[in-house]
Design a protein around this motif. Structure first.
Motif, PDB file in Angstrom:
ATOM      1  N   SER A  40      11.620  52.697  10.788  1.00  0.00           N
ATOM      2  CA  SER A  40      11.134  52.124   9.367  1.00  0.00           C
ATOM      3  C   SER A  40      12.093  52.563   8.443  1.00  0.00           C
ATOM      4  O   SER A  40      12.196  52.036   7.115  1.00  0.00           O
ATOM      5  N   SER A  41      13.239  53.302   8.688  1.00  0.00           N
ATOM      6  CA  SER A  41      14.141  53.806   7.635  1.00  0.00           C
ATOM      7  C   SER A  41      15.389  53.016   7.736  1.00  0.00           C
ATOM      8  O   SER A  41      16.495  53.343   6.989  1.00  0.00           O
ATOM      9  N   LEU A  42      15.517  52.149   8.735  1.00  0.00           N
ATOM     10  CA  LEU A  42      16.842  51.113   8.629  1.00  0.00           C
ATOM     11  C   LEU A  42      16.150  49.820   8.167  1.00  0.00           C
ATOM     12  O   LEU A  42      15.378  49.303   8.641  1.00  0.00           O
ATOM     13  N   ASN A  43      17.222  49.156   7.316  1.00  0.00           N
ATOM     14  CA  ASN A  43      16.921  47.806   6.915  1.00  0.00           C
ATOM     15  C   ASN A  43      17.156  47.044   8.179  1.00  0.00           C
ATOM     16  O   ASN A  43      18.314  46.582   8.775  1.00  0.00           O
ATOM     17  N   PRO A  44      16.141  46.297   8.745  1.00  0.00           N
ATOM     18  CA  PRO A  44      16.119  45.299   9.690  1.00  0.00           C
ATOM     19  C   PRO A  44      17.007  44.309   9.433  1.00  0.00           C
ATOM     20  O   PRO A  44      17.520  43.359  10.627  1.00  0.00           O
TER      21      PRO A  44
ATOM     22  N   LEU B 296      20.044  44.200   8.031  1.00  0.00           N
ATOM     23  CA  LEU B 296      21.276  44.599   7.840  1.00  0.00           C
ATOM     24  C   LEU B 296      22.055  45.132   9.393  1.00  0.00           C
ATOM     25  O   LEU B 296      21.168  45.631  10.026  1.00  0.00           O
ATOM     26  N   ASN B 297      23.416  44.983   9.721  1.00  0.00           N
ATOM     27  CA  ASN B 297      23.791  45.341  10.832  1.00  0.00           C
ATOM     28  C   ASN B 297      24.216  46.796  10.633  1.00  0.00           C
ATOM     29  O   ASN B 297      24.193  46.960   9.477  1.00  0.00           O
ATOM     30  N   VAL B 298      24.791  47.263  11.770  1.00  0.00           N
ATOM     31  CA  VAL B 298      24.878  48.805  11.738  1.00  0.00           C
ATOM     32  C   VAL B 298      26.182  48.888  10.777  1.00  0.00           C
ATOM     33  O   VAL B 298      26.318  50.033   9.924  1.00  0.00           O
ATOM     34  N   LEU B 299      27.116  48.012  10.877  1.00  0.00           N
ATOM     35  CA  LEU B 299      28.246  47.981   9.618  1.00  0.00           C
ATOM     36  C   LEU B 299      27.658  48.431   8.340  1.00  0.00           C
ATOM     37  O   LEU B 299      28.315  49.284   7.804  1.00  0.00           O
ATOM     38  N   ASP B 300      27.029  47.535   7.939  1.00  0.00           N
ATOM     39  CA  ASP B 300      26.374  47.644   6.480  1.00  0.00           C
ATOM     40  C   ASP B 300      25.460  48.707   6.393  1.00  0.00           C
ATOM     41  O   ASP B 300      25.582  49.242   5.300  1.00  0.00           O
ATOM     42  N   ILE B 301      24.879  49.286   7.326  1.00  0.00           N
ATOM     43  CA  ILE B 301      23.874  50.355   7.104  1.00  0.00           C
ATOM     44  C   ILE B 301      24.704  51.630   6.852  1.00  0.00           C
ATOM     45  O   ILE B 301      24.513  52.501   6.005  1.00  0.00           O
ATOM     46  N   ILE B 302      25.727  51.785   7.630  1.00  0.00           N
ATOM     47  CA  ILE B 302      26.632  52.951   7.342  1.00  0.00           C
ATOM     48  C   ILE B 302      27.444  53.134   6.160  1.00  0.00           C
ATOM     49  O   ILE B 302      27.653  53.855   5.620  1.00  0.00           O
ATOM     50  N   THR B 303      27.974  51.625   5.712  1.00  0.00           N
ATOM     51  CA  THR B 303      28.949  51.605   4.442  1.00  0.00           C
ATOM     52  C   THR B 303      28.268  51.535   3.340  1.00  0.00           C
ATOM     53  O   THR B 303      29.013  51.342   2.303  1.00  0.00           O
ATOM     54  N   GLU B 304      27.111  50.885   3.447  1.00  0.00           N
ATOM     55  CA  GLU B 304      26.412  50.554   2.051  1.00  0.00           C
ATOM     56  C   GLU B 304      26.578  51.661   1.196  1.00  0.00           C
ATOM     57  O   GLU B 304      26.808  51.544  -0.044  1.00  0.00           O
ATOM     58  N   ALA B 305      26.057  52.740   1.482  1.00  0.00           N
ATOM     59  CA  ALA B 305      25.842  54.056   0.501  1.00  0.00           C
ATOM     60  C   ALA B 305      27.291  54.539   0.102  1.00  0.00           C
ATOM     61  O   ALA B 305      27.476  54.747  -1.304  1.00  0.00           O
ATOM     62  N   PRO B 306      28.402  54.707   0.757  1.00  0.00           N
ATOM     63  CA  PRO B 306      29.833  54.961   0.320  1.00  0.00           C
ATOM     64  C   PRO B 306      30.172  53.915  -0.689  1.00  0.00           C
ATOM     65  O   PRO B 306      30.797  54.298  -1.621  1.00  0.00           O
ATOM     66  N   TYR B 307      29.656  52.662  -0.300  1.00  0.00           N
ATOM     67  CA  TYR B 307      30.306  51.639  -1.296  1.00  0.00           C
ATOM     68  C   TYR B 307      29.599  51.798  -2.634  1.00  0.00           C
ATOM     69  O   TYR B 307      30.272  51.816  -3.744  1.00  0.00           O
TER      70      TYR B 307
ATOM     71  N   MET C 141      29.194  48.589  18.660  1.00  0.00           N
ATOM     72  CA  MET C 141      27.862  48.386  18.314  1.00  0.00           C
ATOM     73  C   MET C 141      27.650  48.246  16.865  1.00  0.00           C
ATOM     74  O   MET C 141      26.645  47.678  16.353  1.00  0.00           O
ATOM     75  N   MET C 142      28.782  48.215  15.875  1.00  0.00           N
ATOM     76  CA  MET C 142      28.570  47.989  14.626  1.00  0.00           C
ATOM     77  C   MET C 142      28.056  46.600  14.093  1.00  0.00           C
ATOM     78  O   MET C 142      27.615  46.618  13.285  1.00  0.00           O
ATOM     79  N   TYR C 143      28.210  45.778  14.835  1.00  0.00           N
ATOM     80  CA  TYR C 143      27.580  44.448  14.577  1.00  0.00           C
ATOM     81  C   TYR C 143      26.252  43.763  14.974  1.00  0.00           C
ATOM     82  O   TYR C 143      25.858  42.829  14.705  1.00  0.00           O
ATOM     83  N   ARG C 144      25.659  44.977  15.679  1.00  0.00           N
ATOM     84  CA  ARG C 144      24.316  44.883  16.214  1.00  0.00           C
ATOM     85  C   ARG C 144      23.076  45.069  15.017  1.00  0.00           C
ATOM     86  O   ARG C 144      23.556  45.933  13.977  1.00  0.00           O
ATOM     87  N   TYR C 145      22.139  44.995  15.291  1.00  0.00           N
ATOM     88  CA  TYR C 145      21.083  45.102  14.218  1.00  0.00           C
ATOM     89  C   TYR C 145      20.135  45.946  14.822  1.00  0.00           C
ATOM     90  O   TYR C 145      20.013  46.297  16.198  1.00  0.00           O
ATOM     91  N   PRO C 146      19.227  46.623  13.990  1.00  0.00           N
ATOM     92  CA  PRO C 146      18.477  47.764  14.522  1.00  0.00           C
ATOM     93  C   PRO C 146      17.625  47.681  15.534  1.00  0.00           C
ATOM     94  O   PRO C 146      17.192  48.491  16.561  1.00  0.00           O
ATOM     95  N   HIS C 147      16.958  46.259  15.774  1.00  0.00           N
ATOM     96  CA  HIS C 147      16.238  46.056  16.981  1.00  0.00           C
ATOM     97  C   HIS C 147      16.762  46.054  18.089  1.00  0.00           C
ATOM     98  O   HIS C 147      16.094  45.845  19.221  1.00  0.00           O
ATOM     99  N   GLU C 148      18.048  45.996  18.383  1.00  0.00           N
ATOM    100  CA  GLU C 148      18.830  45.926  19.569  1.00  0.00           C
ATOM    101  C   GLU C 148      18.919  47.274  20.160  1.00  0.00           C
ATOM    102  O   GLU C 148      19.814  47.258  21.082  1.00  0.00           O
TER     103      GLU C 148
END
Length: 576
Positions: free
Chosen positions: A405-409, A411-422, A448-455
């Protein structure tokens, strides 16, 4: 699993009915499609479960244990998943071939499921009471609304939720993670199914509530209910299960009765799992020298603290009536004072609902304070507006309890990790480089950075959450049950990683956990919370080895002790 292994496992069963399995799984295979390739999640798995038996399914995150359980009721997403082969005969019917209408009648009433992540399994739009009543009315249409409501309150009390009648009117977000899990357990047990698939049902629970849930599950067992208990916790397996199935890389590698398997594991992987079980006697080799002049973290006259909390009170209004007037307050945190020195880890333990998570959220400004002050590096930050709080946000991070529930479904992992630094303008390299670095740091592949949380599995999602928090290189991190969803081997790796990062970046942690064994390994100090108050604190060795408060002693006494046959037999036979 070979026919010989199945026969050997069946011979070890001691129970009310070993002649005919309630559930007979043969050659189950489940595959997932990703990026045009087929990956086996479960491969050629066979096992039996008899009436009145608890079978533990254990393995590392991603081993296939949850997919095994969910595929029995065809609850895996299709696509990308598909059942590639096998049978699952339950009470004379193959679940994998039943028409969907017939399968829906089996779900809940005959086979109950306790899901791993209660926040995603419970509806956020309806009260807990309405959901508990609805489950009963669907499967028992002859039961009146009033009777269903009374039964719901009765089961909330059974699973250890106080003021059950009041809490039936609350929504899931108003419960702690552990309390939401207890609601899920109540919803499943009250339907009295023949088989329960319990997917990490005690992961979010403290040891005292866990003991209560164990007793409820054992009562169901004595009434001939069969249970498939999926977990990464070998301590829970030891306390509860008759037989054990060990999974690795989508396959069963070992099975057998619990006591012989624990005493003489044959497979190297099983031995690895047992060796990684944290115990209260465990300590990491070296901990950060304490700069305090006292054994108590709240002592004054020390070096400046990274975080200081003074007489914090976080109260939530209780509203009633058509005009939603405030009739009282839930005092989640009620007068807590804590200081956390630079480069130290403060462990916070207590029962579910004691206020641990609320205190962490209050420090970060996610829950407004009723009274008190929070200081960051000597500067008061509580009560600041969003604009004035912005410069402090990147330095104060949180790893939440529920990773899904704390991950945006979207967004892929790349965007999840880099969104806040951006957003904070601290992205110093290409986004792909930053994501790859932190994925490797938390034990995941950069591919795995291009996968989504449900994977991902639950444990893998939690590691993504940790990578996201670390990407900002903060000074202070609230770890809210950050390793509770991880299997014991990965849990040990993450604890080591957190310690290494603490030394490398002079990080400080508030480490919230219901697992005293984990806190013993990672924390310098520990505070014990009960009903919104701090009842005891000090160095971790002093509190665990010489607890002064009766409540602390009760928490310690309830910790499972893998390898103690006498205690296990007492629990299983109802003596404790």
């Amino acid at each position: 699993m070979s026919g010989l292994m199945i026969a050997q496992a069946q011979k070890t069963k001691v129970g009310p009915d070993t002649a005919t399995p309630l559930l007979q799984v043969r050659n189950l295979s489940v595959h997932f499609m990703s990026e045009g390739q087929r990956f086996p999640a479960v491969e050629d798995v066979s096992f039996d479960i008899f009436r009145g038996e608890i079978v533990g399914l254990v393995g590392e995150s991603g081993s296939g244990k949850t997919v095994t359980g969910m595929s029995l009721l065809r609850l895996i997403p299709q696509p990308p998943g598909c059942i590639a082969g096998g049978t699952a005969v339950f009470d004379g019917r193959d679940l994998l071939q039943l028409p969907l209408a017939a399968l829906r009648r089996v779900r809940g009433r005959e086979i109950g499921v306790i899901f791993q992540e209660p926040m995603t399994a419970l509806s956020p739009l309806h009260t807990v009471g309405r959901q508990l009543v609805e489950a009963q009315r669907i499967h028992f249409p002859e039961r009146s609304q009033a009777a269903a409501w009374a039964e719901a309150a009765n089961w909330l009390t059974k699973v250890g939720i106080p003021d059950a009648e009041e809490r039936l009117h609350a929504y899931p977000y108003q419960f702690s993670g552990g309390m939401r899990q207890r609601v899920m357990i109540a919803m499943t047990l009250m339907l009295d199914p023949k088989l329960i698939i319990a997917d990490e049902p005690t992961t979010a629970l403290d040891v005292t509530i866990q003991a209560q849930i164990f007793e409820l599950i054992l009562q169901m067992k004595r009434r001939d209910t069969a249970i498939l208990f999926i977990t990464h916790d070998m301590g829970v397996i030891w306390e509860l299960c008759d037989r054990v199935l060990v999974m690795k890389d989508a396959r069963l590698v070992e099975s057998g009765a619990a006591e012989p398997l624990f005493q003489d594991p044959r497979d190297p992987y099983t031995r690895k799992l047992l060796a990684a079980v944290p115990r209260l006697t465990d300590r990491l080799a070296v901990k950060t020298p304490c700069a305090a002049t006292s054994t108590e973290p709240s002592a004054t006259g020390c070096q400046p603290d990274v975080v200081r909390v003074e007489d914090v009170r976080t109260w939530f209004p209780v509203r009633r009536g058509i005009w939603a007037r405030t009739t009282g307050h839930v005092k989640a945190v009620d007068g807590v004072t804590v200081r956390i020195p630079y480069g130290h880890t403060y462990g916070l333990v207590g029962e579910s609902g004691s206020g641990k998570t609320t205190l962490g959220r209050s420090i970060l400004g996610l829950d407004p304070l009723h009274a008190g002050t929070v200081y960051f590096k000597g500067t008061p930050v509580s009560g600041l507006s969003s604009r004035r709080m912005q410069p402090y946000r990147r330095h104060l991070q949180m790893v939440f309890q529920d990773p899904f529930s704390s991950l945006n479904p979207r967004l892929n992992v790349l965007d999840i990790i880099t969104e806040a630094p951006y957003v904070h303008r601290v992205l110093k390299s290409a986004p792909e480089e930053l994501a790859a670095y932190w994925l490797k740091e938390v034990g995941l592949s950069p591919d795995m950075m291009y996968r989504y949380p449900h994977e991902f599995s639950g444990g893998q999602r939690q590691r993504i959450c940790i990578a996201r928090a670390m990407a900002l290189e903060p000074a202070f991190i609230v770890c809210d049950e950050a390793v509770s969803a991880l299997d014991v081997t990965v849990q040990a790796q993450i604890i080591d990683l957190l310690m290494q990062l603490k030394e490398k970046y002079a990080l400080s942690y508030l480490f919230i956990s219901h697992d005293l064994s984990v806190v013993r390994r990672i924390a310098d100090y520990v505070g014990v919370m009960r009903a919104g108050r701090l009842v005891e604190e000090g160095t971790v060795d002093r509190v665990i080895d010489d607890p002064q408060d009766a409540y602390t002693r009760r928490l310690i006494a309830a910790v499972p002790v893998p390898g103690d046959p006498q205690k296990r037999r007492q629990r299983i036979h109802g003596a404790v």
